[in-house]
Design an enzyme around this catalytic site. Sequence first.
Site, PDB file in Angstrom:
ATOM      1  N   SER A  68      38.283  46.269  52.079  1.00 33.96           N
ATOM      2  CA  SER A  68      39.370  45.452  52.611  1.00 33.96           C
ATOM      3  C   SER A  68      40.112  46.239  53.683  1.00 33.96           C
ATOM      4  CB  SER A  68      40.345  45.081  51.488  1.00 33.96           C
ATOM      5  OG  SER A  68      41.496  44.480  52.033  1.00 33.96           O
ATOM      6  N   HIS A  85      35.904  42.919  54.431  1.00 38.51           N
ATOM      7  CA  HIS A  85      36.773  41.953  53.768  1.00 38.51           C
ATOM      8  C   HIS A  85      38.098  41.884  54.516  1.00 38.51           C
ATOM      9  CE1 HIS A  85      37.972  39.503  50.291  1.00 38.51           C
ATOM     10  NE2 HIS A  85      39.165  40.052  50.430  1.00 38.51           N
ATOM     11  N   MET A  94      47.102  36.579  55.070  1.00 42.39           N
ATOM     12  CA  MET A  94      48.238  36.156  54.256  1.00 42.39           C
ATOM     13  C   MET A  94      49.293  35.502  55.142  1.00 42.39           C
ATOM     14  SD  MET A  94      48.758  39.576  51.948  1.00 42.39           S
ATOM     15  CE  MET A  94      47.364  40.549  51.385  1.00 42.39           C
ATOM     16  N   MET A 110      44.449  33.644  52.072  1.00 41.91           N
ATOM     17  CA  MET A 110      45.540  33.496  51.107  1.00 41.91           C
ATOM     18  C   MET A 110      46.671  32.756  51.805  1.00 41.91           C
ATOM     19  SD  MET A 110      45.491  37.133  49.081  1.00 41.91           S
ATOM     20  CE  MET A 110      44.724  38.156  50.339  1.00 41.91           C
ATOM     21  N   MET A 134      40.007  36.894  41.407  1.00 43.15           N
ATOM     22  CA  MET A 134      41.094  37.833  41.648  1.00 43.15           C
ATOM     23  C   MET A 134      41.392  38.565  40.346  1.00 43.15           C
ATOM     24  SD  MET A 134      41.871  37.710  44.846  1.00 43.15           S
ATOM     25  CE  MET A 134      43.288  38.814  44.699  1.00 43.15           C
ATOM     26  N   ASP A 194      38.159  41.189  43.270  1.00 47.55           N
ATOM     27  CA  ASP A 194      39.127  41.789  44.193  1.00 47.55           C
ATOM     28  C   ASP A 194      40.366  42.211  43.415  1.00 47.55           C
ATOM     29  OD1 ASP A 194      40.903  42.482  46.190  1.00 47.55           O
ATOM     30  OD2 ASP A 194      40.705  40.621  47.320  1.00 47.55           O
ATOM     31  N   HIS A 215      39.150  36.116  53.652  1.00 49.10           N
ATOM     32  CA  HIS A 215      39.818  35.615  52.449  1.00 49.10           C
ATOM     33  C   HIS A 215      41.162  35.014  52.841  1.00 49.10           C
ATOM     34  CE1 HIS A 215      41.818  36.865  48.348  1.00 49.10           C
ATOM     35  NE2 HIS A 215      41.734  35.561  48.498  1.00 49.10           N
ATOM     36  N   ASP A 264      41.740  40.127  54.586  1.00 53.06           N
ATOM     37  CA  ASP A 264      42.750  39.389  53.840  1.00 53.06           C
ATOM     38  C   ASP A 264      43.770  38.770  54.792  1.00 53.06           C
ATOM     39  OD1 ASP A 264      42.035  39.832  51.037  1.00 53.06           O
ATOM     40  OD2 ASP A 264      42.465  41.941  51.454  1.00 53.06           O
TER      41      ASP A 264
END
Length: 216
Positions: A7, A32, A36, A67, A136, A174, A65, A34
């Site tokens: 990540s 990866h 957000m 979120m 998760m 994760d 990913h 993330d």
Amino acid sequence: MIKIAPSILSADFSKLGEDIKSLEKNGADLVHIDVMDGMFVPNISFGIPIIKSIRNLTKLPFDVHLMIEEPSRYIEDFVKAGADIITVHYEADRHIDRTINYIKSFGIKAAVALNPATPVESIKYLIPNLDMVLIMTVNPGFGGQKYIHYCSEKIKELKVLGNKFNKELMIEVDGGIGKDNIKEVAEYGANVFVAGSAVFKDGMIAQNIKELRGDL
């Protein structure tokens, strides 16, 4: 086959390009990413411009990913930015089946993420159409948390459903993954491991990836 998905949220942002090149050089399987939005999770990370800017630095697949709230609004933008896999949260999308099919319509892989307290049974009917499920193993939004042990049972449940409905299903985990527990979690059925600080700790990317793989 075990895949390591570092990540980049834990990378050194003053030399992000160098770190990404180092991931490919030293045996990472995925990058990866993330994303957000400060609403679905408390933190804000990075978005489409950053992904575009790093896409030409590596041939590794981008595991994006999301979120974020209402992820379906942004799918095409993330595809154009270079995503190879897009993961949306079951909890963030009221029309999750439609969104999964929308992602796949672009010719990329689609995945669903489940927060720790969300039961695997919730996505039973989606499994035949998914490429991956992300369990998760911490509450999303912050790095450096400890692995939540009841999530091990969810991984086992998902492995059973995958064997029944989709033998090609990848099971990603994760949160709280490190050299001390990765082998055990793999035995539960996971085969894609997101690791942040465990990969980027002390800037020793090559050694950290090697230790994570161990004898897997």
